[in-house]
Design an enzyme around this catalytic site. Structure first.
Site, PDB file in Angstrom:
ATOM      1  N   GLU A 144       0.732  -1.113  -0.055  1.00  0.00           N
ATOM      2  CA  GLU A 144       0.069   0.161  -0.020  1.00  0.00           C
ATOM      3  C   GLU A 144       0.918   1.176  -0.069  1.00  0.00           C
ATOM      4  OE1 GLU A 144      -3.436  -0.146   2.635  1.00  0.00           O
ATOM      5  OE2 GLU A 144      -3.342   1.883   3.315  1.00  0.00           O
ATOM      6  N   ASP A 158       0.082   5.483   0.656  1.00  0.00           N
ATOM      7  CA  ASP A 158      -0.913   6.191   1.134  1.00  0.00           C
ATOM      8  C   ASP A 158      -0.648   7.557   1.182  1.00  0.00           C
ATOM      9  OD1 ASP A 158      -2.236   3.901   1.852  1.00  0.00           O
ATOM     10  OD2 ASP A 158      -1.764   3.967   4.091  1.00  0.00           O
ATOM     11  N   GLU A 197      -2.998  10.381   3.163  1.00  0.00           N
ATOM     12  CA  GLU A 197      -4.289  10.577   3.829  1.00  0.00           C
ATOM     13  C   GLU A 197      -4.232  12.184   4.395  1.00  0.00           C
ATOM     14  OE1 GLU A 197      -5.793   6.611   5.997  1.00  0.00           O
ATOM     15  OE2 GLU A 197      -4.118   7.470   6.821  1.00  0.00           O
ATOM     16  N   HIS A 226      -0.768  13.050   5.679  1.00  0.00           N
ATOM     17  CA  HIS A 226      -0.265  11.740   6.406  1.00  0.00           C
ATOM     18  C   HIS A 226       0.276  10.766   5.315  1.00  0.00           C
ATOM     19  CE1 HIS A 226      -0.078   8.473   9.421  1.00  0.00           C
ATOM     20  NE2 HIS A 226      -0.427   7.580   8.303  1.00  0.00           N
ATOM     21  N   ARG A 255       5.583   3.338   8.647  1.00  0.00           N
ATOM     22  CA  ARG A 255       6.445   4.115   7.976  1.00  0.00           C
ATOM     23  C   ARG A 255       5.926   5.472   7.575  1.00  0.00           C
ATOM     24  NH1 ARG A 255       7.239  -0.800   4.666  1.00  0.00           N
ATOM     25  NH2 ARG A 255       9.159  -1.909   5.426  1.00  0.00           N
ATOM     26  N   GLU A 256       5.014   5.947   8.908  1.00  0.00           N
ATOM     27  CA  GLU A 256       4.454   7.366   8.524  1.00  0.00           C
ATOM     28  C   GLU A 256       5.393   8.391   8.753  1.00  0.00           C
ATOM     29  OE1 GLU A 256       4.240   5.238  11.120  1.00  0.00           O
ATOM     30  OE2 GLU A 256       2.284   4.463  11.403  1.00  0.00           O
ATOM     31  N   TRP A 261      -9.209   9.190  16.247  1.00  0.00           N
ATOM     32  CA  TRP A 261      -7.766   9.575  16.224  1.00  0.00           C
ATOM     33  C   TRP A 261      -7.444  10.657  15.324  1.00  0.00           C
ATOM     34  CZ3 TRP A 261      -5.071   8.987  11.778  1.00  0.00           C
ATOM     35  CH2 TRP A 261      -5.989   8.279  10.540  1.00  0.00           C
TER      36      TRP A 261
END
Length: 299
Positions: A108, A110, A112, A125, A136-137, A202
């Protein structure tokens, strides 16, 4: 004679301008169409394709959000989409735009967008999953108001690297370091997905700020999708194993071996110095047993 030459020159300039405008028109007409490339997957009518397929909107209310996915699967490509995010008090909402495969060991990539209280910045994000493992943000503020107009969010994914870009400016690079034991998404085809949903447990200040449903419905808008990519179908790719000579989209396949040149390396450093607000590679408290190996790689 001077007058005749001047008139002829003016005519040629006018003709050139008309030709350029016609060219722009033809490019716009040949642009991707949401009816052809995507399917609305959930939301009970909250997702809409408008303007003959040139515009797609997702909306969220207290009952439900909404989402869509691409008809094609891709194995490598340069994916562009223009988004205009939920305006005003969007705290608690998340607009997700990402590539993903299926299965327990999914890959994936991402984007966000975490909503905000009016006047506060959005948080962008990003994350990369390979073989079911993420964590792995990296998070960023943006250098513009993403709700005021459309901006282009791009994922370049080739066998050597993944590059996240905003309006052509790279914000993150994730290199293929499988030689060092770091799994890299390169074997599983992925679809493009997007959704608008409530995550007020969150999303905004760790869940401290809840969604204000008096502001609903919340709406995000999409346009100008482009995939210059290798389409996966019936177990094989439209590109051969060595080059994307049959990639969909235009004929510029330089993305298949693209890397950041010196100018874009400087742009990346500028974004990460001025707008990055979280980087997993510096979170020694979270990774008390040692940072992931890609974080300490020098190349």
């Amino acid at each position: 004679m001077a007058s005749t030459s001047s008139s002829s020159s003016s005519f040629n300039v006018s003709l050139l301008l008309v030709s350029v405008l016609l060219g722009i028109s033809l490019i716009a007409v040949s642009a991707s169409n949401f009816y052809q490339d995507f399917a609305i997957t959930w939301g009970d009518g909250r997702a809409k394709m408008l303007n003959n397929g040139d515009l797609l909107t997702l909306s969220l209310d207290k009952a439900s959000g909404s989402g869509f996915q691409s008809n094609n699967e891709y194995l490598f490509g340069k994916i562009d989409m223009q988004l205009k995010l939920v305006p005003g008090n969007s705290a608690g909402t998340v607009t997700a735009y990402y590539l993903s495969s299926k299965g327990a060991s999914w890959d994936e990539i991402d984007f966000e967008f975490l909503g905000n209280l009016s006047g506060d910045p959005y948080i962008l994000h990003t994350n990369v999953f390979s073989q079911g493992k993420g964590n792995r943000e990296q998070q960023f503020y943006l250098w513009f108001d993403p709700t005021a107009d459309f901006h282009t969010y791009s994922i370049l994914w080739n066998p050597q690297r993944i590059i996240f870009s905003v309006d052509g400016t790279p914000i993150r690079e994730f290199k293929n370091l499988e030689s060092r034991g770091v799994p890299f998404p390169q074997n599983q085809p992925m679809r493009i997905y997007s959704s608008l949903w409530n995550a007020d447990d969150w999303a905004t200040r760790g869940g401290l700020i809840k969604t204000d449903w008096t502001q609903a419905p919340f709406t995000a808008s999409y346009r100008n999708f482009n995939a210059n990519a290798c389409v996966w179908s019936s177990g094989s790719s439209s590109c051969n194993s060595n080059s994307p000579s049959s990639a969909s989209g235009n004929n510029n396949n330089s993305w298949f071996s693209q890397e950041l040149d010196s100018t874009n390396q400087q742009r990346l450093k500028w974004v990460q110095k001025n707008y990055m607000i979280y980087n997993y590679c510096t979170d020694t408290k979270r990774f008390s047993q040692g940072l992931p190996p890609e974080c300490t790689a020098t190349s």
